[in-house]
Design a protein around this motif. Structure first.
Motif, PDB file in Angstrom:
ATOM      1  N   GLY A 138     -18.891  31.501  40.121  1.00 55.97           N
ATOM      2  CA  GLY A 138     -19.589  32.215  39.058  1.00 55.97           C
ATOM      3  C   GLY A 138     -18.621  32.814  38.051  1.00 55.97           C
ATOM      4  N   ILE A 139     -19.189  33.376  36.993  1.00 52.84           N
ATOM      5  CA  ILE A 139     -18.407  34.044  35.948  1.00 52.84           C
ATOM      6  C   ILE A 139     -18.630  35.543  36.108  1.00 52.84           C
ATOM      7  N   GLY A 140     -17.568  36.270  36.340  1.00 52.26           N
ATOM      8  CA  GLY A 140     -17.670  37.712  36.549  1.00 52.26           C
ATOM      9  C   GLY A 140     -17.128  38.487  35.368  1.00 52.26           C
ATOM     10  N   ILE A 141     -17.851  39.522  35.001  1.00 53.21           N
ATOM     11  CA  ILE A 141     -17.391  40.424  33.942  1.00 53.21           C
ATOM     12  C   ILE A 141     -17.350  41.833  34.529  1.00 53.21           C
ATOM     13  N   HIS A 142     -16.152  42.373  34.637  1.00 58.04           N
ATOM     14  CA  HIS A 142     -15.984  43.726  35.162  1.00 58.04           C
ATOM     15  C   HIS A 142     -16.322  44.724  34.063  1.00 58.04           C
ATOM     16  N   TYR A 143     -17.308  45.579  34.322  1.00 57.06           N
ATOM     17  CA  TYR A 143     -17.756  46.541  33.312  1.00 57.06           C
ATOM     18  C   TYR A 143     -18.192  47.825  33.991  1.00 57.06           C
TER      19      TYR A 143
END
Length: 165
Positions: A138-143
């Motif tokens: 998957g594509i993870g975006i840390h926010y």
């Protein structure tokens, strides 16, 4: 699909936790276990406040994904059904409810990294969740809402990845 975590992304868990238990936010393992025991079978997650950016974030995700979005949130350990119930009540109250089929409460978020042979995007405040998500393709975006800029960072990251899916 874009999947949005709740606590730390749209729900301000840290402020509510500190208010209830003091400054030792999830740091000390013994205090963490005591807090979990105290939170079990309560409506604690229904008492959280949304971040000022939460409404704008959800509207953006709905728009860019053409409605192909969901919530992927971890319930409190040992309190899955109660915690999930109160998180759902919270989502409904603030107008953040996705379609039921896209409402996921699990401690194993990475099981949802791929669907229809395409990577999903996860927006999450925990780097460990992002790491496991990416390991599954998957594509993870840390926010973290209290730390990162919504428009200049998160929206740009979502646009960058979503166009390529």
């Amino acid at each position: 699909m874009i999947q949005v975590d709740m606590d730390g992304v749209i729900a301000d868990l840290k402020t509510a936790y500190i208010k209830k238990f003091g400054e030792k936010y999830w740091k000390d393992r013994k205090l963490q276990e005591e807090a979990i025991l105290q939170l079990k079978n309560t409506d604690f997650f229904n008492t959280l406040k949304p971040f000022n950016t939460s409404f704008k974030l959800i509207e953006f995700v709905k728009k860019i994904s053409n409605g192909n979005w969901g919530i992927n949130s971890s319930p409190l350990r040992g309190d899955k059904y109660n915690c999930s119930y109160w998180k759902r009540v919270w989502l409904q109250r603030y107008g953040f409810m996705p379609e039921i089929k896209n409402l996921i409460f699990t401690s194993q978020k990475n099981k949802y990294a791929i669907s229809n042979n395409k990577p999903n995007i996860l927006i999450d405040d925990m780097s460990s969740n992002i790491k496991m998500w990416e390991e599954k393709g998957g594509i993870g975006i840390h926010y973290r809402a209290e730390k990162h800029d919504l428009e200049n960072y998160l929206f740009a990251e979502i646009e960058k990845y979503y166009e390529n899916i």
